[in-house]
Enzyme design. Structure first.
Site, PDB file in Angstrom:
ATOM      1  N   GLY A   1       0.832  -1.196   0.000  1.00 61.92           N
ATOM      2  CA  GLY A   1       0.000   0.000   0.000  1.00 61.92           C
ATOM      3  C   GLY A   1       0.865   1.243   0.000  1.00 61.92           C
TER       4      GLY A   1
ATOM      5  N   GLN B   1       3.211   9.903   0.806  1.00 60.49           N
ATOM      6  CA  GLN B   1       4.493   9.205   1.002  1.00 60.49           C
ATOM      7  C   GLN B   1       5.473   9.471  -0.143  1.00 60.49           C
ATOM      8  OE1 GLN B   1       2.375   5.294   2.033  1.00 60.49           O
ATOM      9  NE2 GLN B   1       4.279   5.139   3.163  1.00 60.49           N
TER      10      GLN B   1
ATOM     11  N   CYS C   1       5.507  -0.180   7.187  1.00 58.02           N
ATOM     12  CA  CYS C   1       5.205   0.997   6.365  1.00 58.02           C
ATOM     13  C   CYS C   1       6.450   1.360   5.571  1.00 58.02           C
ATOM     14  CB  CYS C   1       4.814   2.152   7.283  1.00 58.02           C
ATOM     15  SG  CYS C   1       4.419   3.665   6.393  1.00 58.02           S
TER      16      CYS C   1
ATOM     17  N   HIS D   1      -4.777   1.801   7.529  1.00 58.26           N
ATOM     18  CA  HIS D   1      -3.384   2.264   7.648  1.00 58.26           C
ATOM     19  C   HIS D   1      -3.102   3.369   6.620  1.00 58.26           C
ATOM     20  CE1 HIS D   1       1.156   1.418   7.859  1.00 58.26           C
ATOM     21  NE2 HIS D   1       1.026   2.192   6.800  1.00 58.26           N
ATOM     22  N   GLU D   2      -3.509   3.119   5.369  1.00 59.53           N
ATOM     23  CA  GLU D   2      -3.242   4.112   4.312  1.00 59.53           C
ATOM     24  C   GLU D   2      -4.050   5.389   4.549  1.00 59.53           C
ATOM     25  OE1 GLU D   2      -0.735   3.620   2.601  1.00 59.53           O
ATOM     26  OE2 GLU D   2      -0.564   1.489   3.026  1.00 59.53           O
TER      27      GLU D   2
ATOM     28  N   HIS E   1      -2.470   7.869   6.760  1.00 60.89           N
ATOM     29  CA  HIS E   1      -1.465   8.730   6.109  1.00 60.89           C
ATOM     30  C   HIS E   1      -2.095  10.038   5.621  1.00 60.89           C
ATOM     31  CE1 HIS E   1       2.192   6.356   6.039  1.00 60.89           C
ATOM     32  NE2 HIS E   1       1.552   5.289   5.578  1.00 60.89           N
TER      33      HIS E   1
HETATM   34 NI    NI Z   1       2.323   3.345   5.611  1.00 57.19          NI
END
Ligand code: NI
Length: 177
Positions: A46, A51, A99, A141-142, A145
């Site tokens: 992912g 990021q 991550c 989780h994504e 972000h």
């Molecule tokens: Ni991550």
């Protein structure tokens, strides 16, 4: 397509709150293609746009859970634009998370086991689905972000500081090598 550099903690840009996508156009699709290439190359399952330094509400996920006859992961790319979660289950599950922005560090994180999500795909079409298992965890989780949150923020302060120290140590070793 291009492999983009991935930001690593404690880069302050990872703390940015990403803004909604207004139009799903070719520029956005080019970014998505680069994000997939970057994620597969890393390799990871992912990646959020922030990021790679782009503060937009765009995620790519491919769990690659199945393998073909030669043992190569079968790709099943999924794009989430402006994702929203609703109706999280009271039941929680625990997965060991990692991550790409916190390289080589893993820790158990507890999250709702089942969620409902709405999002747009790369054609601008709306989706709504009930998600569970690793996909539910990965999407949460994504989506963290997009709010500037990393999985290590879900750990105790002591554990988080340990992870950050290990990251710094690994970075110094890489620089010295
Ligand atoms: Ni991550």
């Amino acid at each position: 397509m291009a492999i983009l550099p991935i930001l690593e903690a404690p880069d302050p840009r990872l703390r940015t709150i990403s803004t909604p996508v207004e139009t799903v156009d070719d520029d956005l699709r080019a970014l998505i293609a680069d994000m997939f290439e970057t994620m597969y190359d890393a390799p990871g399952i992912g990646l959020a746009a922030i990021q790679v330094g782009v503060p937009k509400r765009v995620l790519v996920i491919d769990l690659q859970e199945e393998q073909d006859a030669e043992g190569k992961p079968i790709r099943n790319p999924r794009v989430f634009i402006n994702p929203e979660l609703f109706d999280p289950s009271e039941e929680h599950s625990v997965y060991q998370e990692g991550c790409l922005s916190v390289p080589d560090q893993y820790a158990d994180v507890e999250r709702p086991a089942v969620i409902h999500a709405r999002w747009l795909d790369e054609k601008g079409e709306r989706h709504e689905e009930r998600l569970e298992g690793l996909l539910a965890t990965c999407l949460q989780h994504e989506m963290d972000h997009l709010e500037g949150i990393l999985f290590i923020d879900h750990l105790s302060r002591l554990k988080r500081e340990m992870v950050m120290k290990k990251l710094e140590k690994a970075r110094r070793a890489r620089r010295a090598a």
